[in-house]
Design a protein around this motif. Structure first.
Motif, PDB file in Angstrom:
ATOM      1  N   ARG A 144       0.823  -1.215   0.000  1.00 39.89           N
ATOM      2  CA  ARG A 144       0.000   0.000   0.000  1.00 39.89           C
ATOM      3  C   ARG A 144       0.857   1.264   0.000  1.00 39.89           C
ATOM      4  NH1 ARG A 144      -4.840   0.577   1.956  1.00 39.89           N
ATOM      5  NH2 ARG A 144      -4.746   2.375   0.593  1.00 39.89           N
ATOM      6  N   TYR A 145       2.039   1.211   0.614  1.00 43.55           N
ATOM      7  CA  TYR A 145       2.922   2.379   0.649  1.00 43.55           C
ATOM      8  C   TYR A 145       3.754   2.518  -0.622  1.00 43.55           C
ATOM      9  CZ  TYR A 145       1.944   3.150   5.590  1.00 43.55           C
ATOM     10  OH  TYR A 145       1.313   3.418   6.779  1.00 43.55           O
ATOM     11  N   ILE A 146       4.279   1.408  -1.124  1.00 45.13           N
ATOM     12  CA  ILE A 146       5.267   1.448  -2.200  1.00 45.13           C
ATOM     13  C   ILE A 146       4.710   1.038  -3.562  1.00 45.13           C
ATOM     14  CG2 ILE A 146       7.515   0.511  -2.935  1.00 45.13           C
ATOM     15  CD1 ILE A 146       7.670   2.415  -0.559  1.00 45.13           C
ATOM     16  N   GLY A 147       3.744   0.112  -3.572  1.00 44.96           N
ATOM     17  CA  GLY A 147       3.177  -0.354  -4.830  1.00 44.96           C
ATOM     18  C   GLY A 147       3.859  -1.582  -5.385  1.00 44.96           C
ATOM     19  N   THR A 148       4.710  -2.205  -4.589  1.00 48.44           N
ATOM     20  CA  THR A 148       5.398  -3.420  -4.993  1.00 48.44           C
ATOM     21  C   THR A 148       5.660  -4.266  -3.751  1.00 48.44           C
ATOM     22  OG1 THR A 148       7.284  -4.282  -6.242  1.00 48.44           O
ATOM     23  CG2 THR A 148       7.719  -2.414  -4.816  1.00 48.44           C
ATOM     24  N   ASN A 167       9.999   5.445   7.126  1.00 48.62           N
ATOM     25  CA  ASN A 167       8.589   5.806   7.168  1.00 48.62           C
ATOM     26  C   ASN A 167       8.004   5.352   8.502  1.00 48.62           C
ATOM     27  OD1 ASN A 167       5.656   5.539   6.815  1.00 48.62           O
ATOM     28  ND2 ASN A 167       6.060   6.117   4.694  1.00 48.62           N
ATOM     29  N   HIS A 168       7.734   6.288   9.392  1.00 50.18           N
ATOM     30  CA  HIS A 168       7.264   5.908  10.727  1.00 50.18           C
ATOM     31  C   HIS A 168       5.861   5.298  10.709  1.00 50.18           C
ATOM     32  CE1 HIS A 168       5.198   9.860  10.808  1.00 50.18           C
ATOM     33  NE2 HIS A 168       4.416   9.299  11.717  1.00 50.18           N
ATOM     34  N   CYS A 169       5.047   5.633   9.723  1.00 46.12           N
ATOM     35  CA  CYS A 169       3.702   5.041   9.630  1.00 46.12           C
ATOM     36  C   CYS A 169       3.808   3.554   9.298  1.00 46.12           C
ATOM     37  CB  CYS A 169       2.873   5.759   8.578  1.00 46.12           C
ATOM     38  SG  CYS A 169       2.611   7.502   8.956  1.00 46.12           S
ATOM     39  N   PHE A 170       4.645   3.222   8.317  1.00 50.60           N
ATOM     40  CA  PHE A 170       4.840   1.814   8.002  1.00 50.60           C
ATOM     41  C   PHE A 170       5.540   1.102   9.159  1.00 50.60           C
ATOM     42  CE2 PHE A 170       7.460  -1.687   6.422  1.00 50.60           C
ATOM     43  CZ  PHE A 170       6.440  -2.534   6.000  1.00 50.60           C
ATOM     44  N   ALA A 171       6.473   1.774   9.802  1.00 50.58           N
ATOM     45  CA  ALA A 171       7.162   1.165  10.952  1.00 50.58           C
ATOM     46  C   ALA A 171       6.147   0.766  12.021  1.00 50.58           C
ATOM     47  CB  ALA A 171       8.193   2.126  11.532  1.00 50.58           C
ATOM     48  N   TYR A 172       5.169   1.623  12.252  1.00 46.19           N
ATOM     49  CA  TYR A 172       4.159   1.312  13.265  1.00 46.19           C
ATOM     50  C   TYR A 172       3.374   0.068  12.864  1.00 46.19           C
ATOM     51  CZ  TYR A 172       0.732   1.941  16.919  1.00 46.19           C
ATOM     52  OH  TYR A 172      -0.054   1.740  18.018  1.00 46.19           O
ATOM     53  N   LYS A 206       9.099  -1.891  20.795  1.00 46.99           N
ATOM     54  CA  LYS A 206       9.249  -0.932  19.697  1.00 46.99           C
ATOM     55  C   LYS A 206       7.924  -0.208  19.436  1.00 46.99           C
ATOM     56  CE  LYS A 206      11.632   0.876  16.356  1.00 46.99           C
ATOM     57  NZ  LYS A 206      12.556   1.951  16.653  1.00 46.99           N
ATOM     58  N   LEU A 207       6.834  -0.973  19.455  1.00 49.83           N
ATOM     59  CA  LEU A 207       5.504  -0.402  19.240  1.00 49.83           C
ATOM     60  C   LEU A 207       5.166   0.610  20.329  1.00 49.83           C
ATOM     61  CD1 LEU A 207       3.120  -0.758  17.258  1.00 49.83           C
ATOM     62  CD2 LEU A 207       2.197  -2.435  18.842  1.00 49.83           C
ATOM     63  N   ASN A 208       5.497   0.309  21.564  1.00 52.30           N
ATOM     64  CA  ASN A 208       5.249   1.225  22.675  1.00 52.30           C
ATOM     65  C   ASN A 208       6.008   2.539  22.484  1.00 52.30           C
ATOM     66  OD1 ASN A 208       4.088   1.902  25.230  1.00 52.30           O
ATOM     67  ND2 ASN A 208       6.101   1.553  26.146  1.00 52.30           N
ATOM     68  N   LYS A 209       7.247   2.457  22.052  1.00 53.55           N
ATOM     69  CA  LYS A 209       8.038   3.679  21.809  1.00 53.55           C
ATOM     70  C   LYS A 209       7.425   4.526  20.699  1.00 53.55           C
ATOM     71  CE  LYS A 209      12.498   2.031  23.432  1.00 53.55           C
ATOM     72  NZ  LYS A 209      13.889   1.755  23.110  1.00 53.55           N
ATOM     73  N   LEU A 210       7.006   3.862  19.617  1.00 57.82           N
ATOM     74  CA  LEU A 210       6.381   4.588  18.507  1.00 57.82           C
ATOM     75  C   LEU A 210       5.038   5.178  18.923  1.00 57.82           C
ATOM     76  CD1 LEU A 210       7.204   2.141  15.578  1.00 57.82           C
ATOM     77  CD2 LEU A 210       8.149   4.439  15.914  1.00 57.82           C
ATOM     78  N   SER A 211       4.283   4.454  19.755  1.00 60.09           N
ATOM     79  CA  SER A 211       2.993   4.950  20.245  1.00 60.09           C
ATOM     80  C   SER A 211       3.166   6.238  21.034  1.00 60.09           C
ATOM     81  CB  SER A 211       2.315   3.904  21.137  1.00 60.09           C
ATOM     82  OG  SER A 211       1.895   2.811  20.389  1.00 60.09           O
ATOM     83  N   ILE A 212       4.158   6.265  21.898  1.00 64.30           N
ATOM     84  CA  ILE A 212       4.424   7.453  22.709  1.00 64.30           C
ATOM     85  C   ILE A 212       4.911   8.606  21.840  1.00 64.30           C
ATOM     86  CG2 ILE A 212       5.937   8.395  24.503  1.00 64.30           C
ATOM     87  CD1 ILE A 212       5.785   5.540  25.803  1.00 64.30           C
ATOM     88  N   ILE A 244      -1.577   4.039   6.983  1.00 67.05           N
ATOM     89  CA  ILE A 244      -1.711   5.165   7.902  1.00 67.05           C
ATOM     90  C   ILE A 244      -1.068   6.371   7.230  1.00 67.05           C
ATOM     91  CG2 ILE A 244      -1.073   6.093  10.154  1.00 67.05           C
ATOM     92  CD1 ILE A 244      -0.963   3.214  11.190  1.00 67.05           C
ATOM     93  N   GLY A 245      -1.877   7.375   6.934  1.00 70.11           N
ATOM     94  CA  GLY A 245      -1.361   8.594   6.307  1.00 70.11           C
ATOM     95  C   GLY A 245      -1.062   9.637   7.363  1.00 70.11           C
ATOM     96  N   HIS A 246       0.114  10.214   7.331  1.00 71.26           N
ATOM     97  CA  HIS A 246       0.509  11.264   8.285  1.00 71.26           C
ATOM     98  C   HIS A 246       0.261  10.806   9.712  1.00 71.26           C
ATOM     99  CE1 HIS A 246       0.785  13.775   4.773  1.00 71.26           C
ATOM    100  NE2 HIS A 246      -0.485  13.563   4.509  1.00 71.26           N
ATOM    101  N   GLY A 247       0.779   9.650  10.064  1.00 69.81           N
ATOM    102  CA  GLY A 247       0.479   8.977  11.325  1.00 69.81           C
ATOM    103  C   GLY A 247       0.804   9.754  12.583  1.00 69.81           C
ATOM    104  N   ILE A 248      -0.190  10.401  13.107  1.00 71.61           N
ATOM    105  CA  ILE A 248      -0.076  11.059  14.396  1.00 71.61           C
ATOM    106  C   ILE A 248      -1.484  11.180  14.987  1.00 71.61           C
ATOM    107  CG2 ILE A 248      -0.205  13.406  13.458  1.00 71.61           C
ATOM    108  CD1 ILE A 248       1.900  14.150  15.654  1.00 71.61           C
ATOM    109  N   GLY A 249      -1.601  10.912  16.258  1.00 67.22           N
ATOM    110  CA  GLY A 249      -2.861  11.123  16.961  1.00 67.22           C
ATOM    111  C   GLY A 249      -3.996  10.203  16.573  1.00 67.22           C
ATOM    112  N   ILE A 250      -3.728   8.949  16.284  1.00 64.49           N
ATOM    113  CA  ILE A 250      -4.782   7.999  15.931  1.00 64.49           C
ATOM    114  C   ILE A 250      -5.083   7.127  17.148  1.00 64.49           C
ATOM    115  CG2 ILE A 250      -5.380   6.020  14.480  1.00 64.49           C
ATOM    116  CD1 ILE A 250      -3.624   7.288  12.291  1.00 64.49           C
ATOM    117  N   ILE A 251      -6.369   7.035  17.500  1.00 67.19           N
ATOM    118  CA  ILE A 251      -6.785   6.231  18.648  1.00 67.19           C
ATOM    119  C   ILE A 251      -7.879   5.274  18.186  1.00 67.19           C
ATOM    120  CG2 ILE A 251      -7.808   6.265  20.952  1.00 67.19           C
ATOM    121  CD1 ILE A 251      -6.669   9.146  21.202  1.00 67.19           C
ATOM    122  N   ILE A 252      -7.664   3.983  18.437  1.00 64.79           N
ATOM    123  CA  ILE A 252      -8.624   2.968  18.020  1.00 64.79           C
ATOM    124  C   ILE A 252      -8.953   2.076  19.204  1.00 64.79           C
ATOM    125  CG2 ILE A 252      -9.029   1.007  16.486  1.00 64.79           C
ATOM    126  CD1 ILE A 252      -7.270   2.372  14.429  1.00 64.79           C
TER     127      ILE A 252
END
Length: 190
Positions: free
Chosen positions: A20-24, A38-43, A64-70, A88-96
């Protein structure tokens, strides 16, 4: 990172997100390397591993996920049911909410909230674009190929192929369903 450390299903989920990010598609090593750019893909990468593995790598992924969440204010619990091709586009402030169910090829914009005060959260179909600052409130059903405009507050079910916007969200169109979903993942890509 070796393939034998991860389940085949986990690798396919990571591959679908990467697509979804790269197309391949790429090797697991290249996908891991992309997490540094890419921090969104990293998450999503670490979320997929933390959600499905019961091993040492799972413990590493959760840290790692906890660090990225914070760092980015992303709160997507490992228990959340998420289909293939999460973007995830412009990944910041998403709560699910952990009771949410997210389909295949879903885009989540920044500052999105999918929540519930009592009971279950939303069920989201396939090929759904959720714009920035959207709130999905309580146990509602979002159909397939839906576009939810920026700032919408969705409190009622949304049918397939609809575009909704506003507070509270109302159907504004049935034209161009799912138009913002680029590089859709289909099972045969893998």
């Amino acid at each position: 990172m070796c393939r034998w450390l991860l389940k085949k299903e986990t690798i396919e989920l990571i591959t679908s997100d990467y697509y979804r990010y790269i197309g391949t598609t790429a090797s697991l090593f290249k996908m891991f390397r992309f997490t540094f750019y890419n921090h969104c893909f990293a998450y999503t990468f670490w979320l997929r591993i933390a959600a499905s593995e019961k091993s040492l790598i799972c413990k590493i992924a959760k840290k790692k996920l906890n660090k990225l969440s914070i760092k980015y204010g992303l709160q997507i619990p490992c228990e959340t049911s998420i289909g293939y091709g999460l973007y995830i586009g412009h990944g910041i402030g998403i709560i699910i909410n952990p009771t949410a169910i997210i389909g295949n090829n879903v885009n989540l914009g920044q500052f999105t909230t999918i929540g519930a005060n009592n009971g279950k959260a939303a069920i989201i179909g396939d090929n759904v674009y959720i714009g920035p600052s959207v709130c999905l409130v309580e146990n509602i059903k979002i159909g397939d190929n839906v576009t939810i405009g920026a700032g919408a507050v969705v409190v009622k079910d949304v049918p397939n192929n609809a575009t909704v916007a506003g507070v509270p969200a109302k159907i504004i169109s049935y034209k161009s369903p799912g138009r913002f979903i680029n590089r859709k993942w289909v099972k045969y890509n893998y």
